[in-house]
Write a protein that holds these residues in place. Structure first.
Motif, PDB file in Angstrom:
ATOM      1  N   VAL A  82       8.762  18.809  29.092  1.00 39.89           N
ATOM      2  CA  VAL A  82       8.995  18.553  27.636  1.00 39.89           C
ATOM      3  C   VAL A  82       9.667  19.990  27.078  1.00 39.89           C
ATOM      4  O   VAL A  82       9.690  21.650  27.030  1.00 39.89           O
ATOM      5  CB  VAL A  82       7.397  19.140  27.488  1.00 39.89           C
ATOM      6  N   PHE A  83      11.134  19.638  25.953  1.00 43.85           N
ATOM      7  CA  PHE A  83      11.572  20.689  25.704  1.00 43.85           C
ATOM      8  C   PHE A  83      11.501  21.202  24.669  1.00 43.85           C
ATOM      9  O   PHE A  83      10.406  20.621  23.489  1.00 43.85           O
ATOM     10  CB  PHE A  83      12.983  20.582  26.006  1.00 43.85           C
ATOM     11  N   GLN A  84      12.045  23.323  24.223  1.00 42.18           N
ATOM     12  CA  GLN A  84      11.327  23.493  23.065  1.00 42.18           C
ATOM     13  C   GLN A  84      11.981  22.280  21.803  1.00 42.18           C
ATOM     14  O   GLN A  84      11.272  22.201  20.745  1.00 42.18           O
ATOM     15  CB  GLN A  84      12.352  24.936  22.614  1.00 42.18           C
ATOM     16  N   GLN A  85      13.086  21.883  21.798  1.00 42.38           N
ATOM     17  CA  GLN A  85      13.682  20.929  21.116  1.00 42.38           C
ATOM     18  C   GLN A  85      13.349  19.495  21.447  1.00 42.38           C
ATOM     19  O   GLN A  85      12.774  19.371  23.247  1.00 42.38           O
ATOM     20  CB  GLN A  85      15.612  20.986  21.426  1.00 42.38           C
ATOM     21  N   TYR A  86      13.350  18.245  20.766  1.00 39.85           N
ATOM     22  CA  TYR A  86      12.343  17.619  20.756  1.00 39.85           C
ATOM     23  C   TYR A  86      12.965  16.036  21.617  1.00 39.85           C
ATOM     24  O   TYR A  86      12.248  15.190  22.220  1.00 39.85           O
ATOM     25  CB  TYR A  86      11.222  16.703  19.537  1.00 39.85           C
ATOM     26  N   ALA A  87      14.201  16.173  21.276  1.00 40.93           N
ATOM     27  CA  ALA A  87      14.839  14.941  22.099  1.00 40.93           C
ATOM     28  C   ALA A  87      14.032  13.733  22.149  1.00 40.93           C
ATOM     29  O   ALA A  87      14.181  12.849  23.498  1.00 40.93           O
ATOM     30  CB  ALA A  87      14.987  15.165  23.895  1.00 40.93           C
ATOM     31  N   LEU A  88      13.603  13.504  20.961  1.00 41.42           N
ATOM     32  CA  LEU A  88      13.790  11.916  20.746  1.00 41.42           C
ATOM     33  C   LEU A  88      14.334  10.758  20.586  1.00 41.42           C
ATOM     34  O   LEU A  88      15.701  11.503  19.889  1.00 41.42           O
ATOM     35  CB  LEU A  88      11.688  12.309  19.445  1.00 41.42           C
ATOM     36  N   PHE A  89      14.478   9.341  20.862  1.00 39.23           N
ATOM     37  CA  PHE A  89      15.760   8.643  20.541  1.00 39.23           C
ATOM     38  C   PHE A  89      15.072   8.601  19.103  1.00 39.23           C
ATOM     39  O   PHE A  89      14.032   7.802  18.540  1.00 39.23           O
ATOM     40  CB  PHE A  89      15.524   7.475  21.287  1.00 39.23           C
ATOM     41  N   PRO A  90      15.995   9.044  18.283  1.00 39.86           N
ATOM     42  CA  PRO A  90      15.864   8.205  16.122  1.00 39.86           C
ATOM     43  C   PRO A  90      15.789   7.334  16.199  1.00 39.86           C
ATOM     44  O   PRO A  90      14.941   6.941  14.949  1.00 39.86           O
ATOM     45  CB  PRO A  90      16.708   9.214  15.599  1.00 39.86           C
ATOM     46  N   TRP A  91      16.330   6.296  16.909  1.00 40.33           N
ATOM     47  CA  TRP A  91      16.282   4.627  16.476  1.00 40.33           C
ATOM     48  C   TRP A  91      14.697   4.230  17.023  1.00 40.33           C
ATOM     49  O   TRP A  91      14.642   2.977  16.764  1.00 40.33           O
ATOM     50  CB  TRP A  91      17.818   4.154  16.951  1.00 40.33           C
ATOM     51  N   LEU A  92      14.504   4.653  17.278  1.00 37.08           N
ATOM     52  CA  LEU A  92      12.927   4.028  17.784  1.00 37.08           C
ATOM     53  C   LEU A  92      11.538   5.043  17.976  1.00 37.08           C
ATOM     54  O   LEU A  92      11.875   6.091  16.972  1.00 37.08           O
ATOM     55  CB  LEU A  92      12.949   4.681  19.996  1.00 37.08           C
ATOM     56  N   SER A  93      10.932   4.072  17.366  1.00 41.22           N
ATOM     57  CA  SER A  93       9.411   4.356  16.299  1.00 41.22           C
ATOM     58  C   SER A  93       8.568   5.216  17.783  1.00 41.22           C
ATOM     59  O   SER A  93       9.422   5.834  18.805  1.00 41.22           O
ATOM     60  CB  SER A  93       8.588   3.493  16.621  1.00 41.22           C
ATOM     61  N   VAL A  94       7.562   5.710  17.424  1.00 40.22           N
ATOM     62  CA  VAL A  94       6.816   6.924  18.356  1.00 40.22           C
ATOM     63  C   VAL A  94       6.729   5.742  19.247  1.00 40.22           C
ATOM     64  O   VAL A  94       6.580   6.481  20.479  1.00 40.22           O
ATOM     65  CB  VAL A  94       5.806   7.471  17.398  1.00 40.22           C
ATOM     66  N   LEU A  95       5.621   4.074  19.221  1.00 43.69           N
ATOM     67  CA  LEU A  95       5.603   3.667  20.113  1.00 43.69           C
ATOM     68  C   LEU A  95       6.543   3.573  21.155  1.00 43.69           C
ATOM     69  O   LEU A  95       6.722   2.977  22.919  1.00 43.69           O
ATOM     70  CB  LEU A  95       4.987   2.546  19.603  1.00 43.69           C
ATOM     71  N   ASP A  96       7.651   3.566  21.170  1.00 47.52           N
ATOM     72  CA  ASP A  96       8.647   2.694  21.659  1.00 47.52           C
ATOM     73  C   ASP A  96       9.160   3.937  22.462  1.00 47.52           C
ATOM     74  O   ASP A  96       9.678   4.217  23.654  1.00 47.52           O
ATOM     75  CB  ASP A  96      10.212   2.313  20.793  1.00 47.52           C
TER      76      ASP A  96
END
Length: 263
Positions: A82-96
């Motif tokens: 888990v990084f300081q920056q979130y590194a989430l996929f913006p095109w995916l929902s929370v669940l995905d």
């Protein structure tokens, strides 16, 4: 006689150089299964380099890193970061986002959604399962990052200053939530921070890194009782430990600056 806990991470005589710059020098450290180890130290002491070697993003110049009996020679799927920056996929929902790693492992659609849903609920985002990252606050995005790592069921969870960019109130809430998740999951956690208060709030054990080149200068068991909340900061033992850590960190900072520490 209490059973001796299995060693989950073993760092053996590790040095790390980048060209002529030596970041780490002679680091020996063992982390027991189920420990919450916090690594403290001034900027530039090699904390993130050490974490990156446990994850397999960096390789030691000499020595070796072993996780759950396996020498780390490449990015280790048994460690979740888990990084300081979130590194989430913006095109995916929370669940995905949470289910993404499970999809890469080949888990069936229904099963991975059920697993992801469980961890989304664990981090308090049940009502945001179908939301996208842009609709979430920074604290909520970091919860998604933690849920995604948990869903992959790694042996070790590595966190590199994950709350540093958050406001004080959100940071306190997430500290308490992470501690609750740790107690429920029993995972081995290695967490980097500059904050002594955060280290004392979260850890079962603390390691202080010395001025560059980085090395372990102090290893302290955190005997503050669990579970903890913000009120633990009012206890005399909290302040005793905080003073001990501060004096050690201050001495190392002064050493790095070439200035004698105050007596």
């Amino acid at each position: 006689m209490a059973a001796v806990k299995q060693t989950m991470i073993s760092i053996e005589h590790v040095t790390k150089s980048f060209g002529d710059f030596k970041a780490l020098d002679g680091v020996d450290l063992s982390v027991r299964k189920g420990e919450f180890l916090v690594i403290l130290g001034a900027s530039g002491c090699g904390k993130s380099t050490l974490l990156n070697m446990i994850a397999g993003f960096e390789q030691p110049s000499t020595g070796r890193v072993v996780v759950n009996g396996r020498q780390v020679n490449d990015v280790d799927p048994h460690c979740g970061m888990v990084f300081q920056q979130y590194a989430l996929f913006p095109w995916l929902s929370v669940l995905d986002n949470v289910a993404f790693g499970l999809k890469m492992k080949g888990m069936g659609r229904e099963e991975r959604r059920n697993v992801a849903q469980r961890y989304v609920e664990m981090v308090g985002l049940k009502d945001f399962a179908n939301s996208y990252p842009k609709a979430l606050s920074g604290g909520m995005r970091q919860r998604v990052s933690i849920a995604r790592v948990l869903a992959n069921d790694p042996d070790v969870i590595l966190l590199d200053e994950p709350f540093a960019a958050l406001d004080a109130m959100t940071r306190q809430v997430l500290q308490e939530e992470l501690l609750e998740i740790y107690q429920k999951s029993g995972k081995t956690i290695v967490f980097i921070t500059h904050s002594i208060d955060e280290a004392l709030m979260l850890s079962t054990r603390m390691v202080i890194m010395g001025a560059r080149p980085g090395r372990v200068v102090c290893d302290i068991e955190n005997d503050l009782p669990l579970p903890r909340d913000a009120a633990v900061q009012l206890s005399p033992r909290f302040n005793e430990l905080k003073s001990q850590i501060w004096n050690t960190v201050q001495a190392e900072v002064m050493k790095a600056l070439g200035t004698p520490a105050a007596s």
